[in-house]
Design a protein around this motif. Structure first.
Motif, short mmCIF file in Angstrom:
data_model
loop_
_atom_site.label_atom_id
_atom_site.label_comp_id
_atom_site.label_asym_id
_atom_site.label_seq_id
_atom_site.Cartn_x
_atom_site.Cartn_y
_atom_site.Cartn_z
N GLU A 87 1.17 -33.91 -81.70
CA GLU A 87 -0.07 -34.09 -82.45
C GLU A 87 0.13 -33.63 -83.88
N PHE A 88 -0.33 -34.47 -84.82
CA PHE A 88 -0.25 -34.13 -86.25
C PHE A 88 -1.57 -34.48 -86.90
N PHE A 135 -0.24 -29.38 -86.05
CA PHE A 135 1.05 -30.01 -85.72
C PHE A 135 1.59 -29.24 -84.52
N ALA A 136 1.57 -29.88 -83.38
CA ALA A 136 1.91 -29.20 -82.13
C ALA A 136 2.72 -30.11 -81.22
N LEU A 137 3.72 -29.53 -80.58
CA LEU A 137 4.54 -30.22 -79.60
C LEU A 137 4.03 -29.89 -78.21
N ASN A 145 0.74 -27.43 -68.51
CA ASN A 145 0.71 -28.03 -69.84
C ASN A 145 1.09 -26.96 -70.85
N LEU A 146 2.09 -27.25 -71.67
CA LEU A 146 2.54 -26.32 -72.70
C LEU A 146 2.30 -26.95 -74.07
N ALA A 147 1.86 -26.14 -75.04
CA ALA A 147 1.68 -26.61 -76.41
C ALA A 147 2.18 -25.53 -77.35
N SER A 181 -10.44 -26.54 -86.62
CA SER A 181 -9.24 -26.13 -87.35
C SER A 181 -8.20 -25.55 -86.42
N GLY A 182 -6.95 -25.84 -86.68
CA GLY A 182 -5.86 -25.34 -85.86
C GLY A 182 -5.39 -23.98 -86.30
N VAL A 183 -4.86 -23.22 -85.34
CA VAL A 183 -4.22 -21.93 -85.61
C VAL A 183 -2.81 -21.98 -85.03
N ASP A 184 -1.95 -21.10 -85.50
CA ASP A 184 -0.55 -21.11 -85.10
C ASP A 184 -0.41 -20.39 -83.76
N ALA A 185 -0.11 -21.15 -82.71
CA ALA A 185 -0.23 -20.58 -81.37
C ALA A 185 0.73 -21.24 -80.39
#
Length: 414
Positions: A87-88, A135-137, A145-147, A181-185
């Motif tokens: 996801e971007f 931006f998450a893999l 489910n891993l992100a 909004s996304g956070v770094d996680a």
């Protein structure tokens, strides 16, 4: 001044010309094969906003402000094979300085605690930022489910007041909630059965850095890293959840539930107890209880009550509470009464009345959305604060210090 007005008018006219041009909505890029899928979509949002502040020169040297703002967003989703996905989501903003401090009021990206390395500012006065919002893999199988990466972490159960939603929560008066909004996680969701799930979440924290483009440092600060365990299970038509862990600088333990009573009344609850790791702060509690119902006519009504243990029980304490940044709300006791109605197939309306029960101030927020075509809509929002106004730089009520605001927004999807 005339040149600025003309440029704003030209921007609005050009945006409206794009919005009202009818066409069917598709992703502007899409490709699919047996093992690979990718689609890209865009969104342009243009705003015309005006604010009228209370008459207090010490707090508000400029009593009025207005301007044109905008945001362009690019969203990409990709999947490959049976397990991997990506996801971007990135955006470019233009928000004039007069409106920059009121971003949450017009539904533009708020300041979020995340690395400043993925956001660039192009202007020292206006808020002209290019940012990677997500931006998450992803990796998944039937059981897990891993992100990994910048992603939205949503832990809310109630709607207006969300004490368990610790990372970039929406304010109660926000109507447009499509892009959190996304956070770094890093997040792992593990299936424990047909109706039970265990989530393990870690969110990086960052030290305050006022000279950076975002107000946060580039590199993580280990002392602000959050770790949470979230378990949920369904019993009949009631879903329950337990949550525990460390959030930035406090240990928390909490619970949530949502369900329906008598096949008519929706009930939502969430809350937690917090134990601060800083000896200068006492333990606290936050709880929110909501009741809701939706009629066949499309009319829906919600009532929520909120206890905010991080708030103050008198107005004199508001400035100190605001400086801590620990809570969106300055008082202890709140209510919110809101709802929505589909006036016509193309026009819908929403409203919420948010009350601070301690200082008897109120914020009325009204919102209408008109669908111009499959891929465009026009939105109007009016904010009306009621309550004692500030005097000589001192607060007399929370919402009484808010500005009267009006926002007209056009959205174009492509």
């Amino acid at each position: 001044m005339r040149c600025a007005v003309r440029s704003q008018a030209t921007f609005v006219i050009a945006l409206m010309a794009l919005v009202i041009q009818p066409s069917q909505i598709f992703a502007f890029y899409e490709q699919q094969s047996e093992r690979f899928y990718i689609d890209a979509q865009g969104l342009v949002r243009g705003f015309v906003s005006a604010l009228q502040f209370p008459e207090d020169k010490m707090l508000y040297p400029d009593q009025q402000s207005s301007g044109v703002a905008g945001i362009a967003r690019l969203m990409i989703n990709a999947d490959t094979g049976k397990h991997w996905g990506f996801e971007f989501n990135a955006y470019q903003t233009y928000i004039p300085a007069a409106l920059a401090k009121q971003q949450s009021g017009v539904g533009l990206p708020a300041f979020v605690e995340r690395s400043a390395a993925f956001e660039t500012g192009f202007n020292d006065e206006d808020y002209v930022h290019l940012a990677m919002d997500r931006f998450a893999l992803r990796w998944s199988n039937p059981y897990i489910n891993l992100a990994l990466g910048r992603q939205a972490i949503n832990l809310a159960t109630t709607f207006y007041f969300t004490p368990n939603d610790f990372f970039a929560p929406f304010s109660a008066q926000t109507f447009y909630r499509v892009y959190k909004s996304g956070v770094d996680a890093v997040r792992a969701e593990i299936s424990l059965g047909a109706f039970s799930q265990l989530s393990l979440i870690s969110v990086l924290g960052y030290a305050a850095e006022p000279e950076s483009d975002t107000g946060w440092s580039d590199k993580p600060a280990s002392e602000r890293t959050s770790y949470l365990v979230h378990w949920s299970n369904s019993y009949g038509n009631v879903e329950t959840a337990l949550i525990a862990g460390r959030v930035v600088d406090k240990n928390i333990i909490g619970a949530a539930l949502q369900g329906e009573l008598f096949e008519w009344l929706g009930v939502r609850f969430e809350g937690h107890h917090g134990n601060s790791l800083d000896n200068n702060f006492d333990d606290y509690q936050q709880f929110s209880l909501g009741l809701e119902h939706r009629w066949e006519s499309s009319f829906e009504l919600r009532l929520e009550l909120f206890y905010n243990g991080l708030g103050g029980d008198n107005v004199a304490g508001y400035p100190a509470i605001a400086q801590t940044g620990n809570t969106q709300y300055l008082g202890r006791y709140y209510s919110a009464l809101g709802g929505g109605y589909e006036i016509t197939p193309l026009l819908s309306g929403q409203a919420v009345i948010i009350s601070n029960l301690d200082d008897h101030s109120t914020l009325i927020s009204l919102n209408t959305t008109y669908s111009l075509s499959d891929e465009s809509e026009l939105v109007g929002n009016l904010g009306i604060p009621l309550g004692d106004k500030p005097v000589n730089g001192l607060f007399n009520s929370e919402f009484g210090s808010y500005p009267v605001s009006i926002n007209i927004e056009a959205r174009l999807f492509f």
